[in-house]
Scaffold this motif. Structure first.
Motif, PDB file in Angstrom:
ATOM      1  N   HIS B   9       0.861  -1.276  -0.150  1.00 22.77           N
ATOM      2  CA  HIS B   9       0.048   0.094  -0.146  1.00 22.77           C
ATOM      3  C   HIS B   9       0.889   1.148  -0.060  1.00 22.77           C
ATOM      4  CE1 HIS B   9      -3.691  -2.290   0.522  1.00 22.77           C
ATOM      5  NE2 HIS B   9      -3.009  -3.067   1.432  1.00 22.77           N
ATOM      6  N   ALA B  10       1.205   1.873  -1.224  1.00 18.25           N
ATOM      7  CA  ALA B  10       2.183   2.958  -1.204  1.00 18.25           C
ATOM      8  C   ALA B  10       1.460   4.030  -0.688  1.00 18.25           C
ATOM      9  CB  ALA B  10       2.754   3.209  -2.579  1.00 18.25           C
ATOM     10  N   ARG B  11       2.187   4.740  -0.042  1.00 17.71           N
ATOM     11  CA  ARG B  11       1.594   6.143   0.575  1.00 17.71           C
ATOM     12  C   ARG B  11       2.588   7.242  -0.072  1.00 17.71           C
ATOM     13  NH1 ARG B  11      -1.592   6.714   4.638  1.00 17.71           N
ATOM     14  NH2 ARG B  11      -0.206   8.198   5.724  1.00 17.71           N
ATOM     15  N   TYR B  12       2.061   8.458   0.051  1.00 19.62           N
ATOM     16  CA  TYR B  12       2.868   9.591  -0.076  1.00 19.62           C
ATOM     17  C   TYR B  12       3.723   9.556   0.993  1.00 19.62           C
ATOM     18  CZ  TYR B  12       0.542  12.024  -4.077  1.00 19.62           C
ATOM     19  OH  TYR B  12      -0.167  12.235  -5.272  1.00 19.62           O
ATOM     20  N   THR B  13       5.047  10.266   0.931  1.00 17.55           N
ATOM     21  CA  THR B  13       5.863  10.381   2.169  1.00 17.55           C
ATOM     22  C   THR B  13       5.489  11.236   3.049  1.00 17.55           C
ATOM     23  OG1 THR B  13       6.996  12.225   0.913  1.00 17.55           O
ATOM     24  CG2 THR B  13       7.768   9.904   0.747  1.00 17.55           C
ATOM     25  N   GLY B  14       5.834  11.108   4.330  1.00 15.47           N
ATOM     26  CA  GLY B  14       5.273  12.137   5.332  1.00 15.47           C
ATOM     27  C   GLY B  14       5.679  13.377   4.960  1.00 15.47           C
ATOM     28  N   THR B  15       6.771  13.852   4.245  1.00 14.00           N
ATOM     29  CA  THR B  15       6.874  15.241   3.927  1.00 14.00           C
ATOM     30  C   THR B  15       5.932  15.728   3.040  1.00 14.00           C
ATOM     31  OG1 THR B  15       9.310  14.870   4.381  1.00 14.00           O
ATOM     32  CG2 THR B  15       8.687  16.601   2.988  1.00 14.00           C
ATOM     33  N   ALA B  16       5.436  14.819   1.929  1.00 13.09           N
ATOM     34  CA  ALA B  16       4.900  15.226   0.762  1.00 13.09           C
ATOM     35  C   ALA B  16       3.136  15.390   1.584  1.00 13.09           C
ATOM     36  CB  ALA B  16       4.736  14.178  -0.147  1.00 13.09           C
ATOM     37  N   ILE B  17       2.927  14.460   2.253  1.00 14.11           N
ATOM     38  CA  ILE B  17       1.625  14.754   3.130  1.00 14.11           C
ATOM     39  C   ILE B  17       1.757  15.970   3.747  1.00 14.11           C
ATOM     40  CG2 ILE B  17       0.126  13.627   4.783  1.00 14.11           C
ATOM     41  CD1 ILE B  17       1.071  10.855   3.767  1.00 14.11           C
ATOM     42  N   GLY B  18       2.700  16.173   4.747  1.00 13.83           N
ATOM     43  CA  GLY B  18       2.602  17.363   5.501  1.00 13.83           C
ATOM     44  C   GLY B  18       2.515  18.613   4.607  1.00 13.83           C
ATOM     45  N   LEU B  19       3.272  18.782   3.691  1.00 10.21           N
ATOM     46  CA  LEU B  19       3.377  19.960   2.803  1.00 10.21           C
ATOM     47  C   LEU B  19       1.996  20.092   1.974  1.00 10.21           C
ATOM     48  CD1 LEU B  19       6.879  19.812   1.012  1.00 10.21           C
ATOM     49  CD2 LEU B  19       6.223  21.330   2.759  1.00 10.21           C
ATOM     50  N   HIS B  20       1.436  19.110   1.879  1.00 13.32           N
ATOM     51  CA  HIS B  20       0.199  19.201   0.849  1.00 13.32           C
ATOM     52  C   HIS B  20      -0.708  19.818   2.017  1.00 13.32           C
ATOM     53  CE1 HIS B  20      -4.012  17.498   0.108  1.00 13.32           C
ATOM     54  NE2 HIS B  20      -3.834  17.962  -0.954  1.00 13.32           N
ATOM     55  N   TRP B  21      -1.089  19.188   3.279  1.00 14.65           N
ATOM     56  CA  TRP B  21      -2.045  19.868   4.094  1.00 14.65           C
ATOM     57  C   TRP B  21      -1.652  21.198   4.527  1.00 14.65           C
ATOM     58  CZ3 TRP B  21      -6.654  18.061   3.484  1.00 14.65           C
ATOM     59  CH2 TRP B  21      -6.725  16.718   3.077  1.00 14.65           C
ATOM     60  N   ILE B  22      -0.405  21.517   4.740  1.00 17.42           N
ATOM     61  CA  ILE B  22      -0.081  22.744   4.834  1.00 17.42           C
ATOM     62  C   ILE B  22      -0.502  23.962   3.926  1.00 17.42           C
ATOM     63  CG2 ILE B  22       1.932  24.345   5.439  1.00 17.42           C
ATOM     64  CD1 ILE B  22       3.273  22.121   6.877  1.00 17.42           C
ATOM     65  N   VAL B  23      -0.264  23.260   2.633  1.00 10.35           N
ATOM     66  CA  VAL B  23      -0.638  24.386   1.578  1.00 10.35           C
ATOM     67  C   VAL B  23      -2.161  24.665   1.488  1.00 10.35           C
ATOM     68  CG1 VAL B  23      -0.780  24.404  -0.740  1.00 10.35           C
ATOM     69  CG2 VAL B  23       1.490  24.020   0.290  1.00 10.35           C
ATOM     70  N   VAL B  24      -2.942  23.301   2.043  1.00  5.45           N
ATOM     71  CA  VAL B  24      -4.449  23.543   1.842  1.00  5.45           C
ATOM     72  C   VAL B  24      -4.811  24.632   3.178  1.00  5.45           C
ATOM     73  CG1 VAL B  24      -6.621  22.259   2.508  1.00  5.45           C
ATOM     74  CG2 VAL B  24      -4.661  21.096   1.155  1.00  5.45           C
ATOM     75  N   VAL B  25      -4.381  24.416   4.190  1.00  6.98           N
ATOM     76  CA  VAL B  25      -4.547  25.481   5.170  1.00  6.98           C
ATOM     77  C   VAL B  25      -4.124  26.896   4.851  1.00  6.98           C
ATOM     78  CG1 VAL B  25      -4.145  26.176   7.613  1.00  6.98           C
ATOM     79  CG2 VAL B  25      -4.497  23.609   7.200  1.00  6.98           C
ATOM     80  N   LEU B  26      -3.095  27.207   4.247  1.00  6.42           N
ATOM     81  CA  LEU B  26      -2.831  28.418   3.886  1.00  6.42           C
ATOM     82  C   LEU B  26      -3.656  28.905   2.578  1.00  6.42           C
ATOM     83  CD1 LEU B  26       1.260  27.789   3.980  1.00  6.42           C
ATOM     84  CD2 LEU B  26      -0.287  29.096   5.692  1.00  6.42           C
TER      85      LEU B  26
END
Lengths: 190, 190
Positions: B9-26
Motif C-alpha cells: 500500500h504505497a503512500r505519499y511520504t510524510g513530507t509530501a503529506i505534511g506539505l500538501h495539508w499545510i498548503v491547503v490550510v494556507l
C-alpha cells in the motif's frame, strides 16, 4: 546709465555676497515622502509645492530656503488612500492646506554636504527640522538640491485616532526632495 | 494489488503529506483574508490583513517549489491500475494545473502589489524586489488576473476534492488515504 542698468550691475556686483533667489524648474523637481506600513515602505508624492531657494555653495551660511507644500496634492497612487490622507486624521488639508519650512540657518557639513535648519510647520504644529542636502551644479549653471530627512508624524498629529498605532504605520516618515533651479539670471527684486 | 511498496500500500511520504495539508490550510487562510480585506474600509486592520495575505502567498509559492523539488526525488505512488486511462491523464493534468496555479497566483499578487507601488516585505523582514514599476493601468489588469487565477484554482480544487472523495467512497480505493495523515490505507482482504 539708466536706473535699471545701475540696479542690474549692482546685483551682479553683489551676487557673490548675498545669494539671490533662484528660479525653480518644477518639471524636474520632486518632493516625496516614504511612510512605512507593516514594515513596507510606500512612496507618495506631493505634486504641488513652491520653493524659494537662494544658495551659493561657496557661502552656504548666506543661503535660505522657503518651501510650501500643498498637502491636498498628496498622491500615493490610490484614490482611497489619498482621500484618507487629506482627511482630519491625517493632514486635515481643509483646515491646514500647507506645510511650510523656513530656513533660519544653513551651513556646510563638509564633503559636499550642507544642512539647513528651521521651523517646519505641518497641520498647525511647528517643530525645528534639520534638513541635510547636497548640491550639484552643471555647466549651464543649473543647481540640483537633493536631500532626505526624517519627520516624526505623531509630533505633528499626522495619523490620529486608530492610526496612532505605530506598529502598523511607523512614526518616522522620510521626506525626500530634489529641487532643480535653473541657471538663468536671478529673478529676485533688487 | 496496485501498490508498489513492500507493504503493498504505497503512500505519499510524510513530507509530501505534511506539505500538501499545510498548503491547503494556507490557501484557505489566504482566501479568507483576501475576501475580507478588500471590503474593509481603510484602517490599520486592513493594512495588517493585506500584509498577512501577502506573507501567506509568498509562503505558498515557496512551499509549492519545495513540493515540486521533493516530488522529483520522491515519485508519488502509482494510481490504481484499475483506473481508466482518461482518469489517470485527467489526474496528472489537474495536478499539473494546481502546481502552476500555486506558483502563478502568488506571482500575480506580487506583480499586482509592485504595480500598485507597494513592495512586498515578507514577514515584515525581507523586502522583495519590485517586479514592475508603479503603473495604475497595469495594476488594474494584474488585479483581474489575480482574481481570475484564483477562480481557476477554486474550480480545480473542487474537481480535485471531488475526485478524491469519489475514489474513497465510490471506487473505495487508496487514492485519498495515501495523502491522509494518520490514516492507514484500506486493507484489502481480497
Amino acid at each position: 546709465m539708466s536706473n535699471l542698468t545701475q540696479i542690474a550691475l549692482l546685483c551682479i556686483a553683489l551676487a557673490p555676497a548675498a545669494a539671490a533667489a533662484q528660479s525653480v524648474d518644477y518639471a524636474r523637481s520632486r518632493i516625496t515622502c516614504v511612510s512605512t506600513q507593516m514594515k513596507v515602505p510606500v512612496e507618495a508624492e506631493f505634486r504641488r509645492f513652491r520653493a524659494q531657494l537662494a544658495f551659493d555653495p561657496s557661502q552656504p551660511e548666506t543661503g535660505s530656503a522657503r518651501i510650501e507644500i500643498d498637502l491636498a496634492s498628496f498622491d500615493i497612487g490610490s484614490e482611497e488612500v489619498n482621500v484618507e490622507a487629506r482627511g482630519r486624521n491625517w493632514f486635515d488639508a481643509g483646515n491646514h492646506p500647507q506645510a511650510r519650512f523656513d530656513s533660519t540657518s544653513a551651513r556646510a557639513l563638509g564633503g559636499g554636504r550642507y544642512e539647513a535648519r528651521g521651523p517646519l510647520t505641518i497641520k498647525g504644529r511647528t517643530h525645528d527640522a534639520s534638513v541635510p542636502f547636497t548640491v550639484k551644479m552643471d555647466a549651464a549653471g543649473n543647481a540640483t538640491f537633493e536631500g532626505v530627512f526624517a519627520v516624526r508624524r505623531l509630533q505633528y498629529g499626522i495619523g490620529e485616532g486608530v492610526w496612532k498605532d505605530t506598529d502598523t504605520v511607523a512614526d518616522e516618515v522620510q521626506i525626500r526632495f530634489r529641487i532643480v533651479t535653473s541657471g538663468k539670471p536671478p529673478q529676485k527684486k533688487p | 494489488m496496485t501498490g508498489t511498496a513492500a507493504s503493498g500500500h504505497a503512500r505519499y511520504t510524510g513530507t509530501a503529506i505534511g506539505l500538501h495539508w499545510i498548503v491547503v490550510v494556507l490557501i484557505v487562510a489566504a482566501w479568507a483574508l483576501g475576501l475580507t480585506m478588500v471590503d474593509l474600509p481603510l484602517s490599520p486592520q486592513k493594512l495588517k490583513l493585506y500584509s498577512w495575505h501577502k506573507w501567506i502567498g509568498v509562503t505558498i509559492f515557496l512551499l509549492a517549489l519545495a513540493r515540486l523539488a521533493w516530488r522529483t526525488a520522491h515519485r508519488p505512488p502509482a494510481l490504481p491500475s484499475s483506473m481508466p486511462a482518461w482518469q489517470s491523464r485527467a489526474a496528472a493534468a489537474s495536478h499539473a494545473l494546481l502546481y502552476m496555479l500555486l506558483l502563478a497566483i502568488p506571482l500575480s499578487g506580487w506583480l499586482f502589489s509592485s504595480a500598485s507601488g507597494v513592495p512586498v516585505v515578507y514577514l515584515g523582514l525581507m523586502q522583495l524586489p519590485d517586479l514592475v514599476g508603479r503603473d495604475k493601468t497595469l495594476a488594474e489588469l494584474l488585479k483581474q488576473v489575480h482574481v481570475v487565477l484564483n477562480c481557476a484554482l477554486f474550480a480545480t480544487a473542487c474537481i480535485h476534492v471531488g475526485a478524491a472523495l469519489k475514489h474513497h467512497f465510490v471506487d473505495r480505493d487508496d487514492v485519498l488515504a495515501r495523502m491522509l495523515p494518520l490514516v492507514a490505507p484500506r486493507r484489502r482482504e481480497k
